[in-house]
Scaffold this active site. Sequence first.
Site, PDB file in Angstrom:
ATOM      1  N   GLU A 144      88.887  10.023  -9.996  1.00 19.84           N
ATOM      2  CA  GLU A 144      88.996  10.903 -11.156  1.00 19.84           C
ATOM      3  C   GLU A 144      87.546  11.137 -11.739  1.00 19.84           C
ATOM      4  O   GLU A 144      87.089  12.187 -12.034  1.00 19.84           O
ATOM      5  CB  GLU A 144      90.240  10.548 -12.125  1.00 19.84           C
ATOM      6  CG  GLU A 144      90.252  11.555 -13.240  1.00 19.84           C
ATOM      7  CD  GLU A 144      89.741  11.389 -14.430  1.00 19.84           C
ATOM      8  OE1 GLU A 144      89.711  12.458 -15.213  1.00 19.84           O
ATOM      9  OE2 GLU A 144      88.687  10.515 -14.742  1.00 19.84           O
ATOM     10  N   GLU A 145      87.106   9.767 -12.058  1.00 17.04           N
ATOM     11  CA  GLU A 145      85.803   9.893 -12.969  1.00 17.04           C
ATOM     12  C   GLU A 145      84.582  10.619 -12.262  1.00 17.04           C
ATOM     13  O   GLU A 145      83.520  11.016 -12.898  1.00 17.04           O
ATOM     14  CB  GLU A 145      85.299   8.438 -13.195  1.00 17.04           C
ATOM     15  CG  GLU A 145      86.174   7.710 -14.157  1.00 17.04           C
ATOM     16  CD  GLU A 145      86.374   8.404 -15.617  1.00 17.04           C
ATOM     17  OE1 GLU A 145      85.632   9.208 -15.995  1.00 17.04           O
ATOM     18  OE2 GLU A 145      87.135   7.699 -16.312  1.00 17.04           O
ATOM     19  N   HIS A 171      84.256   5.145 -22.244  1.00 15.77           N
ATOM     20  CA  HIS A 171      83.209   4.812 -21.171  1.00 15.77           C
ATOM     21  C   HIS A 171      82.222   3.887 -21.822  1.00 15.77           C
ATOM     22  O   HIS A 171      81.128   3.807 -21.246  1.00 15.77           O
ATOM     23  CB  HIS A 171      82.461   6.343 -20.874  1.00 15.77           C
ATOM     24  CG  HIS A 171      83.273   7.144 -20.006  1.00 15.77           C
ATOM     25  ND1 HIS A 171      82.814   8.201 -19.358  1.00 15.77           N
ATOM     26  CD2 HIS A 171      84.558   7.091 -19.685  1.00 15.77           C
ATOM     27  CE1 HIS A 171      83.876   8.802 -18.489  1.00 15.77           C
ATOM     28  NE2 HIS A 171      84.964   8.074 -18.845  1.00 15.77           N
TER      29      HIS A 171
END
Length: 331
Positions: free
Chosen positions: A194-195, A303
Amino acid sequence: MDLDYAMLGHLTQIFGPSGSEERVADFISALLSPYCDELKTDILGNLIVMRHGTGKKIMVATHMDEIGLMITHIDKQGFLRFTPLGGVRIPYLVGQRVQLSKGRIGTIGVEKLDKIGDYKLDKLYLDIGVASRKEAEQFVCIGETAVFVGNFIESGSRIISKALDDRIGCFVAMEALKRTKSTHELAFVFTVQEEIGTRGAQTAAYALEPDLAIAVDVTLTGDTPKAHPMSVELGSGVGIKVLDHSMITSPQIKRWMAAVATDLNIPFQWEVLEYGGTDSGAIHLSRGGVPSGVLSIPTRYVHSPAEMLDKRDVEAAVDLLVALLERPTEL
Ligand code: CO
Ligand code: ZN
């Protein structure tokens, strides 16, 4: 509500940067196998957990990967250089501990800078405590990856850890699957990559052809000193996404989510996120389009090695997801 936060603690500490999610998938598979009819891994590595039913096919997507670094170079003295995997933020890097896939931990250092503005990724290096390239190669080779070290801590109603993005989503999905009495056809997808651009969600949605989809992921907040104005805060409930950079939530899905939350007195907040996206961004564009929404967990310091969220929002998210899976949708 009795959520298994010790399990969340384990889940956050598993090594799983984009492209290396296998250990996370193994952990989730072992815990969910008693609660499902079928469990499989697709070609990209998505873990797909099916509970069969007769109604709508509902896809629940949460991503297993976390942001990380990939090693690009080892110099003669054994210092490592790296490239980011996902939205790594340079101010969060210097002085941090990171762990390589085989377990070795190092510190991120920075070259002597002439100007503060020189604070670029290529001025940073990883020091794993060795004196030569030869010694470094016992612990790492080019193309291997690393993630933040960031303990799981419960601080009052708050949780602090690395990788809450998006192990908290995986956790909410797992707890909802354990609890739900839904008679719909459920596909819980624990996605990969996803990232770095919602890649796992893209192939999973295409293959599954769901009638609708719900992603669970973190979102930012506006409740810290001089934060960018945003009407989301820790402790005020689960976020129901209206918009982010990857999607405008379909109006029926928004109405359905808010109506169920209101009916059951589950606290929620409307979420407009001016940056970033989620797996729903890929899913809603699959084939001819999939009605999709997102339940968001308000999270500070996303993050970083010390992301922070509030248990009350997690509980609201589990409550709402369980209820949504059980209520017939008018779609
Ligand atoms: Co993220
Ligand atoms: Zn995420």
